[in-house]
Design an enzyme around this catalytic site. Structure first.
Site, PDB file in Angstrom:
ATOM      1  N   LEU A  93       1.196 -12.098   1.006  1.00 23.82           N
ATOM      2  CA  LEU A  93       1.713 -12.646   2.265  1.00 23.82           C
ATOM      3  C   LEU A  93       3.015 -13.375   1.990  1.00 23.82           C
ATOM      4  CD1 LEU A  93      -1.445 -14.006   4.121  1.00 23.82           C
ATOM      5  CD2 LEU A  93      -0.361 -11.781   4.263  1.00 23.82           C
TER       6      LEU A  93
ATOM      7  N   GLN B 177      -3.491  -1.643  -7.046  1.00 18.08           N
ATOM      8  CA  GLN B 177      -4.524  -2.656  -7.266  1.00 18.08           C
ATOM      9  C   GLN B 177      -5.881  -2.235  -6.719  1.00 18.08           C
ATOM     10  OE1 GLN B 177      -4.416  -6.837  -5.340  1.00 18.08           O
ATOM     11  NE2 GLN B 177      -4.169  -7.169  -7.547  1.00 18.08           N
TER      12      GLN B 177
ATOM     13  N   ASP C 131       4.365   5.423   5.078  1.00 19.50           N
ATOM     14  CA  ASP C 131       5.434   6.274   5.632  1.00 19.50           C
ATOM     15  C   ASP C 131       6.814   5.861   5.141  1.00 19.50           C
ATOM     16  OD1 ASP C 131       3.347   7.320   7.067  1.00 19.50           O
ATOM     17  OD2 ASP C 131       3.897   6.356   8.958  1.00 19.50           O
TER      18      ASP C 131
ATOM     19  N   ARG D  56      -0.959  -7.851  -8.774  1.00 23.24           N
ATOM     20  CA  ARG D  56      -0.614  -8.905  -7.823  1.00 23.24           C
ATOM     21  C   ARG D  56      -1.686  -9.982  -7.822  1.00 23.24           C
ATOM     22  NH1 ARG D  56      -2.235 -10.086  -2.492  1.00 23.24           N
ATOM     23  NH2 ARG D  56      -3.332  -8.138  -2.111  1.00 23.24           N
TER      24      ARG D  56
ATOM     25  N   GLY E 102       8.672  -1.356  11.223  1.00 20.48           N
ATOM     26  CA  GLY E 102       7.447  -2.023  10.783  1.00 20.48           C
ATOM     27  C   GLY E 102       7.399  -3.416  11.362  1.00 20.48           C
TER      28      GLY E 102
ATOM     29  N   ARG F 107      -7.165 -10.068 -10.788  1.00 22.01           N
ATOM     30  CA  ARG F 107      -7.960  -9.006 -10.165  1.00 22.01           C
ATOM     31  C   ARG F 107      -8.177  -7.809 -11.070  1.00 22.01           C
ATOM     32  NH1 ARG F 107      -5.581  -9.190  -4.016  1.00 22.01           N
ATOM     33  NH2 ARG F 107      -6.717 -11.081  -3.460  1.00 22.01           N
TER      34      ARG F 107
ATOM     35  N   THR G 118     -13.163 -11.273   0.964  1.00 21.99           N
ATOM     36  CA  THR G 118     -11.994 -11.986   0.456  1.00 21.99           C
ATOM     37  C   THR G 118     -12.259 -12.699  -0.865  1.00 21.99           C
ATOM     38  OG1 THR G 118     -10.468 -13.818   0.834  1.00 21.99           O
ATOM     39  CG2 THR G 118     -12.554 -13.950   1.963  1.00 21.99           C
ATOM     40  N   GLU G 119     -11.189 -12.771  -1.645  1.00 19.19           N
ATOM     41  CA  GLU G 119     -11.230 -13.525  -2.888  1.00 19.19           C
ATOM     42  C   GLU G 119     -11.530 -14.998  -2.607  1.00 19.19           C
ATOM     43  OE1 GLU G 119      -8.443 -12.226  -5.746  1.00 19.19           O
ATOM     44  OE2 GLU G 119      -7.859 -14.256  -6.277  1.00 19.19           O
TER      45      GLU G 119
ATOM     46  N   PHE H  61      -7.719 -19.814  -5.796  1.00 21.02           N
ATOM     47  CA  PHE H  61      -7.648 -18.356  -5.771  1.00 21.02           C
ATOM     48  C   PHE H  61      -7.529 -17.848  -7.193  1.00 21.02           C
ATOM     49  CE2 PHE H  61      -6.668 -14.974  -2.530  1.00 21.02           C
ATOM     50  CZ  PHE H  61      -7.465 -15.497  -1.540  1.00 21.02           C
TER      51      PHE H  61
ATOM     52  N   HIS I 133      -9.268  -4.000  -5.786  1.00 22.54           N
ATOM     53  CA  HIS I 133      -9.779  -5.354  -5.527  1.00 22.54           C
ATOM     54  C   HIS I 133     -11.224  -5.431  -5.995  1.00 22.54           C
ATOM     55  CE1 HIS I 133     -11.041  -8.946  -3.386  1.00 22.54           C
ATOM     56  NE2 HIS I 133      -9.789  -9.197  -3.074  1.00 22.54           N
TER      57      HIS I 133
ATOM     58  N   HIS J 275      -6.832  -1.285  -2.937  1.00 22.88           N
ATOM     59  CA  HIS J 275      -6.472  -2.426  -2.097  1.00 22.88           C
ATOM     60  C   HIS J 275      -4.974  -2.617  -1.857  1.00 22.88           C
ATOM     61  CE1 HIS J 275      -6.904  -6.310  -0.251  1.00 22.88           C
ATOM     62  NE2 HIS J 275      -6.241  -6.923  -1.207  1.00 22.88           N
TER      63      HIS J 275
ATOM     64  N   LEU K 202     -13.284  -5.273   2.717  1.00 25.11           N
ATOM     65  CA  LEU K 202     -12.981  -6.323   1.749  1.00 25.11           C
ATOM     66  C   LEU K 202     -13.817  -7.573   1.986  1.00 25.11           C
ATOM     67  CD1 LEU K 202     -10.827  -7.153  -0.461  1.00 25.11           C
ATOM     68  CD2 LEU K 202      -9.792  -8.445   1.377  1.00 25.11           C
TER      69      LEU K 202
ATOM     70  N   GLY L 220       4.646  -5.728  10.780  1.00 23.29           N
ATOM     71  CA  GLY L 220       3.670  -6.617  10.165  1.00 23.29           C
ATOM     72  C   GLY L 220       4.370  -7.918   9.831  1.00 23.29           C
TER      73      GLY L 220
ATOM     74  N   ALA M   6       6.145  -8.772   7.182  1.00 22.35           N
ATOM     75  CA  ALA M   6       7.489  -8.600   6.629  1.00 22.35           C
ATOM     76  C   ALA M   6       8.473  -8.243   7.741  1.00 22.35           C
ATOM     77  CB  ALA M   6       7.479  -7.522   5.555  1.00 22.35           C
ATOM     78  N   GLY M   7       8.095  -7.302   8.582  1.00 27.29           N
ATOM     79  CA  GLY M   7       8.997  -6.839   9.630  1.00 27.29           C
ATOM     80  C   GLY M   7       9.302  -7.916  10.660  1.00 27.29           C
TER      81      GLY M   7
HETATM   82  C1  FAD Z   1      -8.206  -6.425   3.598  1.00 25.92           C
HETATM   83  C2  FAD Z   1      -6.959  -7.046   3.037  1.00 25.92           C
HETATM   84  C3  FAD Z   1      -6.904  -8.405   2.769  1.00 25.92           C
HETATM   85  C4  FAD Z   1      -5.761  -8.992   2.252  1.00 25.92           C
HETATM   86  N1  FAD Z   1      -5.749 -10.339   2.003  1.00 25.92           N
HETATM   87  C5  FAD Z   1      -4.607 -10.914   1.540  1.00 25.92           C
HETATM   88  C6  FAD Z   1      -4.546 -12.325   1.342  1.00 25.92           C
HETATM   89  O1  FAD Z   1      -5.509 -13.049   1.560  1.00 25.92           O
HETATM   90  N2  FAD Z   1      -3.407 -12.855   0.899  1.00 25.92           N
HETATM   91  C7  FAD Z   1      -2.305 -12.090   0.655  1.00 25.92           C
HETATM   92  O2  FAD Z   1      -1.292 -12.644   0.266  1.00 25.92           O
HETATM   93  N3  FAD Z   1      -2.335 -10.758   0.861  1.00 25.92           N
HETATM   94  C8  FAD Z   1      -3.456 -10.152   1.300  1.00 25.92           C
HETATM   95  N4  FAD Z   1      -3.483  -8.793   1.507  1.00 25.92           N
HETATM   96  C9  FAD Z   1      -2.267  -8.010   1.364  1.00 25.92           C
HETATM   97  C10 FAD Z   1      -1.363  -8.216   2.559  1.00 25.92           C
HETATM   98  O3  FAD Z   1      -2.131  -8.340   3.717  1.00 25.92           O
HETATM   99  C11 FAD Z   1      -0.422  -7.067   2.771  1.00 25.92           C
HETATM  100  O4  FAD Z   1       0.162  -6.708   1.581  1.00 25.92           O
HETATM  101  C12 FAD Z   1       0.683  -7.457   3.715  1.00 25.92           C
HETATM  102  O5  FAD Z   1       0.147  -7.962   4.895  1.00 25.92           O
HETATM  103  C13 FAD Z   1       1.588  -6.318   4.023  1.00 25.92           C
HETATM  104  O6  FAD Z   1       2.447  -6.687   5.068  1.00 25.92           O
HETATM  105  P1  FAD Z   1       3.640  -5.781   5.522  1.00 25.92           P
HETATM  106  O7  FAD Z   1       4.358  -6.546   6.556  1.00 25.92           O
HETATM  107  O8  FAD Z   1       4.393  -5.353   4.340  1.00 25.92           O
HETATM  108  O9  FAD Z   1       2.977  -4.476   6.123  1.00 25.92           O
HETATM  109  P2  FAD Z   1       1.913  -4.243   7.276  1.00 25.92           P
HETATM  110  O10 FAD Z   1       1.345  -5.475   7.809  1.00 25.92           O
HETATM  111  O11 FAD Z   1       0.999  -3.196   6.770  1.00 25.92           O
HETATM  112  O12 FAD Z   1       2.785  -3.671   8.447  1.00 25.92           O
HETATM  113  C14 FAD Z   1       3.325  -2.376   8.411  1.00 25.92           C
HETATM  114  C15 FAD Z   1       4.020  -2.147   9.716  1.00 25.92           C
HETATM  115  O13 FAD Z   1       4.760  -0.950   9.659  1.00 25.92           O
HETATM  116  C16 FAD Z   1       4.509  -0.173  10.783  1.00 25.92           C
HETATM  117  N5  FAD Z   1       4.716   1.218  10.417  1.00 25.92           N
HETATM  118  C17 FAD Z   1       4.218   1.884   9.353  1.00 25.92           C
HETATM  119  N6  FAD Z   1       4.639   3.155   9.361  1.00 25.92           N
HETATM  120  C18 FAD Z   1       5.425   3.291  10.443  1.00 25.92           C
HETATM  121  C19 FAD Z   1       6.144   4.379  10.992  1.00 25.92           C
HETATM  122  N7  FAD Z   1       6.134   5.593  10.442  1.00 25.92           N
HETATM  123  N8  FAD Z   1       6.839   4.168  12.124  1.00 25.92           N
HETATM  124  C20 FAD Z   1       6.834   2.954  12.726  1.00 25.92           C
HETATM  125  N9  FAD Z   1       6.173   1.897  12.247  1.00 25.92           N
HETATM  126  C21 FAD Z   1       5.481   2.070  11.117  1.00 25.92           C
HETATM  127  C22 FAD Z   1       3.097  -0.503  11.148  1.00 25.92           C
HETATM  128  O14 FAD Z   1       2.851  -0.214  12.496  1.00 25.92           O
HETATM  129  C23 FAD Z   1       3.091  -1.993  10.893  1.00 25.92           C
HETATM  130  O15 FAD Z   1       3.632  -2.661  11.984  1.00 25.92           O
HETATM  131  C24 FAD Z   1      -4.637  -8.188   2.006  1.00 25.92           C
HETATM  132  C25 FAD Z   1      -4.682  -6.832   2.273  1.00 25.92           C
HETATM  133  C26 FAD Z   1      -5.843  -6.251   2.753  1.00 25.92           C
HETATM  134  C27 FAD Z   1      -5.892  -4.777   2.937  1.00 25.92           C
END
Ligand code: FAD
Ligand code: SF4
Ligand code: SF4
Ligand code: FES
Lengths: 562, 413
Positions: free
Chosen positions: A381, A229, A210, A375, A10, A275, A243-244, A113, A231, A340, A241, A12, A14-15
């Site tokens: 984030l 959650q 996954d 949440r 992953g 929320r 945004t809040e 917020f 939203h 959400h 979405l 994103g 976190a990763g």
């Molecule tokens: C529209 C929207 C707005 C938001 N706004 C806010 C905000 O303003 N403030 C806030 O704090 N939070 C917000 N959130 C929540 C926040 O964005 C997410 O919870 C957070 O970004 C999740 O990050 P992550 O790194 O855990 O996962 P993600 O960013 O979802 O990353 C997941 C990663 O895993 C990879 N992956 C998944 N499955 C596999 C697989 N099988 N094999 C290989 N790779 C895989 C994907 O490719 C991706 O790189 C929002 C969420 C949404 C949907």
């Protein structure tokens, strides 16, 4: 066979944060993502990120808001860690280049917020997630010597050795369809949430959870799965979405009669209550006939000054214009609660460790649990970054001075055979993957959403179990190896169904109303019996429910009003 | 609900069971609400009838940058293009084809409609196929999936895309002017979708051109007051033969960008910073070439090609040559280009190459030109959507230059 000290699945927030933290500790890192990292869903986060950084703010205040927001289901030790470390993390982001909004003095500036007693949300226009994620990706480039990126690789399963340790992952290169066994001393899951189980959802198509399913299959415990959650402000039908941040900037919620109905539900915080509270209020207005005919209420952003909208809410001007045909600077926009966020996930401690040795989880895939039953906006984030970093650090330390584990030889062959089985299915054998997915989404949105009851959840569970069987024989069209998205879709569907079953079971189990779980048949919070986490695990066989205590440090449960 | 036809340029690298292989066109009939997107249409085709149809997509909301493609010839995001509008556009194009120019004057348009050519809003609007192709300037991997690694990401890495701070981090945040953060946020808003790369004319001519999105990324650091390597970055970008002076001001990237990044603007700002503020004389003579245009128009009102080569390679003072060896060489090397220009009609007549015969502007037009120059000198107007908003941009842009008094030639380098 690629080998790394630390393997991150992953990319994103976190990763990427985990990979960078591990690399800073001097180990070799591999990071895998099924889409190009900057396409990860973290880029959708518009609103911002919380930190008690202002001189007149305290981490205790942030922590209390989070505890209260969680409806006291959050683990307070984890919440303390997150809120204490937030200011330094935010400054670190600023130092590596995030273009955070400034006040007139050129210092970091905030916006308000929901559920927060102070304005402590830091932001970049309304592209905060994107801005932070692109900055982390820049750092991945900088650390290219130490961090190998596997962009557009899809992990199908974790590799577990005979002692039950996680020693790697099995991954398909989407570009050419080859499968590799990645070996690693520590494996960090950072694969995001599972919003695609619901339809509509604000989540991207890739958010199929996954990692939650893989960990579950590998023996990891899932926690708080019933806490999903909704939203308060999503576009009807499409789930996009708003945004809040819009409410943070002062926008109002109105019912069809033009009443600012939050006065009834949260007279103090109004639109900026938690929320779960706002979503329930909206749904109540809609159910009781005070919504618009399309099953919505209105969000009125016109009360925010135009210049401020352009500067701070531009993205949603575009969303309104492009996806709803509404100029939000001139007229209210129709919205409703929509799926959400996944509060639950793979159970971890404050270092991201799961119950499977060598396996970590961070971000939306994980449940530490800092969000508990609900949440707060802009805490996710933060969660991804704090626990991403901590997993990276601990994962690196764990890897040091340890050899690569041995993977059972059959693992790779078994995984390849499983994919071949799907590809080889008869074209006309069963229902299409898309049909099953659509039914799953509608079922969950209908029965396991803002308001729930036993009958509904049970019928959803029955449907999910039937769909699971159907999915096992679902037909796909693509027989190729290059960019075969069809087969990946079938794998994702299986993953989603496994999680949906756990969600329904946990929702059925919790016979009270807390946070996002509102049971019309048990409308009260019941601390005596249910101030505890519901765990689901599946050690090879059928899913099993168990409980674990909520960690309480300084804040005893109180009644929750806003 | 309405029905639409999608005409998709497909490419299957491996043989399918029915023997289809390689590139071919295929049409799909889909049925959906006109306010839904072309991506929704493609997904309906994929989900409902042909799972081999490959397209990158994720967010469905113009955020992740996955779904760049060409729709009716225009590079864009499929999720941001409404299918109803795309069908109307397809109808308009085919109607316009029959009647000549793409943008037909009102009278002619009426005629076309009268002829029965389907116009927007008519019943048959949905039946004109929406033409969908993979992005341009990028090798195709499968169907609508292109290889952005070799055409974009490589170049993205080329611009050293991370902050290089001037010293150790401060104890708290860097204190910076608030506008500076808003300013670079326009480039930060880029979602790396590749639409601009697909549409870029310079990229077509020079595949090595760093390109609009990667250069916008470069500006993101150059414009950031926290970065400590501004001069080095500018020097590098100016001297790269495929760098900032390789852009031809064609506006295509500004036009197609779904996020208002206006890459060309960022490139022009890099040029201005490099040439004007940092006085970088690049080996490509890019700066002199650009100044050549400026000087000639200031003097003559329109472009006098006879002076351009000289100004570009050996800029002088009041017509006197101040030759540098390298410049002379450059000038000589350009002669074949000039001759080709005459042959192909780009330079319309030989007399244009002879100094002194260039026509003067009529009346006091030259004074107006001069006035524009003076005004431009006075203030640098930054066209930044985050600062002035989208409506504002047009207003200010209109104010900044008076279009009717500017000759068309100077913008076409
Ligand atoms: C529209 C929207 C707005 C938001 N706004 C806010 C905000 O303003 N403030 C806030 O704090 N939070 C917000 N959130 C929540 C926040 O964005 C997410 O919870 C957070 O970004 C999740 O990050 P992550 O790194 O855990 O996962 P993600 O960013 O979802 O990353 C997941 C990663 O895993 C990879 N992956 C998944 N499955 C596999 C697989 N099988 N094999 C290989 N790779 C895989 C994907 O490719 C991706 O790189 C929002 C969420 C949404 C949907
Ligand atoms: S303006 Fe320059 S960068 Fe933009 S598309 Fe045209 S040539 Fe390419
Ligand atoms: S500049 Fe615009 S068109 Fe180009 S990649 Fe970025 S967002 Fe896409
Ligand atoms: S699907 Fe994300 S930009 Fe179109």
């Amino acid at each position: 066979m690629p080998e790394h000290d630390v393997l991150v699945i992953g990319a994103g927030l976190a990763g990427q944060r985990a990979a960078l933290a591990a690399a800073e500790r001097g180990v070799s890192v591999g990071i895998i993502s099924k889409v190009h990292p900057i396409r990860s869903h973290s880029n959708a986060a518009q609103g911002g990120i919380n930190a008690a950084l202002a001189v007149d703010d305290t981490w205790e205040s942030h922590a209390f808001d989070t505890v209260k927001g969680s409806d006291y289901l959050g683990d307070q030790d984890a919440i303390e860690v997150m809120c204490r470390e937030a200011p330094d993390e935010l400054l670190h982001l600023e130092h590596i280049g995030v273009t955070f909004h400034r006040n007139e003095k050129g210092e970091l500036g905030t916006r308000a917020f929901g559920g927060a007693s102070k304005a402590r949300t830091y932001y970049v226009a309304d592209i905060t997630g994107q801005a932070i994620m692109h900055t982390l990706y820049e750092q991945l480039m900088k650390y290219a010597d130490q961090i190998d990126r596997y962009e557009e690789w899809f992990t199908t399963d974790l590799a577990i050795d005979d002692e039950g340790h996680c020693v790697g992952a099995i991954t398909r290169n989407i570009l050419d369809g080859s499968t590799e066994l990645f070996r690693a001393k520590s494996v960090i899951l950072a694969s995001g949430g599972n919003g695609q189980i619901w339809h509509p959802t604000t989540n991207a198509l890739i958010c199929t959870g996954d990692g939650i399913a893989m960990a579950y299959r590998a023996g990891a415990t899932l926690m708080d799965m019933e806490m999903i959650q909704y939203h308060p402000t999503t576009l009807a039908g499409k789930g996009f979405l708003i945004t809040e941040g819009a409410r943070g900037e002062g926008a109002h919620l109105l019912n069809a009669k033009g009443e600012r109905f939050m006065e009834t539900y949260a007279p103090n915080k109004m639109e900026l209550a938690s929320r779960d509270v706002v979503s329930r209020a909206e749904q109540t207005e809609i159910n009781e006939g005070r919504g618009f005919p399309d099953g919505t209420v209105a969000l009125d952003i016109t009360v925010v000054p135009r210049k401020r909208i352009q500067e701070a809410l531009r993205e949603i001007v575009l969303v309104g214009r492009d996806f709803a045909g509404v100029d939000i600077t001139r007229e209210p926009i129709h919205i409703k609660p929509g799926n959400h966020y996944t509060m639950g996930g793979v159970k971890t401690d404050v270092w991201g460790r799961t119950n499977v040795p060598g396996l970590y989880a961070a971000g939306e895939v994980a449940c530490v649990s800092v969000h508990g039953g609900n949440r707060l906006g802009a805490n996710s984030l933060l969660d991804t970054l704090i626990f991403g970093r901590r997993s990276g650090e601990d994962g690196a330390d764990h890897a040091k001075g340890r050899g690569q584990g041995s993977v059972p030889r059959s693992a790779l062959a078994d995984a390849e055979a499983a994919v071949e089985e799907i590809i080889g299915r008869a074209h006309d054998g069963g229902r299409r993957v898309s049909e099953i997915k659509a039914e799953l989404g509608a079922t969950m949105d209908g029965k396991v959403a803002v308001f729930r009851d036993e009958e509904g959840i049970q019928s959803a569970l029955d449907a999910v179990r039937r769909l699971k069987e159907e999915a096992a024989g679902a037909a796909i069209d693509d027989r190729g190896s290059v960019f075969n998205q069809d087969v990946l879709g079938a794998i994702e569907l299986q993953n989603m169904l496994e999680q949906a079953e756990a969600v329904c079971m946990a929702a059925l189990e919790r016979k009270e109303s807390r946070g996002a779980q509102y049971r019309t048949d048990y409308p009260e919070r019941n601390d005596e019996e249910w101030l505890k986490h519901i765990d689901v695990s599946r050690n090879g066989g059928e899913p099993e429910i168990s409980y674990s205590p909520v960690t309480i440090t300084d804040w005893q449960p109180e009644e929750r009003t806003y | 609900m309405a029905s639409y036809t999608l005409k998709v340029r497909r490419y299957q690298p491996e043989a399918e069971e029915d023997g289809r292989r390689g590139a071919y066109w295929e049409t799909f009939d889909v049925e959906l609400d006109p306010t839904l997107s072309v991506l929704d249409g493609l997904l309906q085709a994929r989900d409902g009838s042909d799972g081999t149809l490959s397209v990158r997509c994720s967010c469905r909301a113009a955020i992740c940058g996955s779904c760049g493609m060409k729709i009716n010839g225009q590079s864009t995001l499929a999720c941001k293009t409404r299918i109803g509008e795309a069908a109307a556009e397809a109808a308009r194009i085919s109607g316009a084809d029959a009647s000549g120019p793409l943008i037909s004057p009102p009278a002619e348009k009426e005629l076309a409609d009268g002829d029965g050519a389907p116009g927007p809003g008519t019943e048959s609007a949905g039946n004109e196929p929406i033409v969908i192709e993979p992005m341009g300037n990028q090798p195709v991997i499968k169907d609508l999936v292109t290889d952005m690694e070799s055409t974009h990401w490589k170049k993205f890495r080329r611009v050293t895309p991370w902050l290089l701070p001037s010293g150790p981090p401060p104890e708290r945040e860097h204190i910076v002017p608030p506008e500076s953060m808003v300013d670079v946020t326009q480039s930060v808003a880029c979602i790396q979708c590749g639409a601009c790369v697909s549409a870029c004319l310079s990229m077509e001519a020079d595949p090595e051109f760093i390109g609009p999105a990667a250069l916008a990324k470069a500006y993101r650091f150059v414009g950031d007051p926290r970065d400590g390597q501004t001069t080095e970055r500018l020097y590098d970008l100016a001297n790269d033969p495929h760098g900032i002076y390789d852009c031809t001001h064609c506006f295509a990237c500004v036009d197609v960008c779904p996020k208002g990044v206006a890459p060309m603007n960022q490139i022009m700002r890099l040029r201005r910073l490099a040439g004007h503020d940092h006085d970088i004389h690049d080996v490509n003579n890019g700066r002199n070439h650009e100044l050549g245009f400026v000087k000639i128009i200031e003097r003559k009102g329109t472009l006098d090609e006879s002076l351009l080569l000289q100004e570009s390679y050996a800029p002088g003072v009041k017509g006197k040559l101040l030759p540098r060896a390298a410049s002379i060489k450059g000038l000589l090397q350009s002669i074949p280009t000039a001759i080709r220009g005459i042959r192909t009609g780009k330079m319309r007549s030989l007399p244009k190459l002879i100094p002194g015969v260039h026509p003067k502007l009529p009346g006091d037009a030259q004074d107006h030109v001069k006035a524009i120059y003076d005004r431009a000198e006075e203030s640098r107007i930054q066209l930044n959507l985050y600062v002035i908003g989208e409506g504002g941009e047009e207003d200010q842009a209109a104010e900044a230059v008076e279009p009717e008094s500017v000759s068309e030639e100077p913008s076409a380098t």
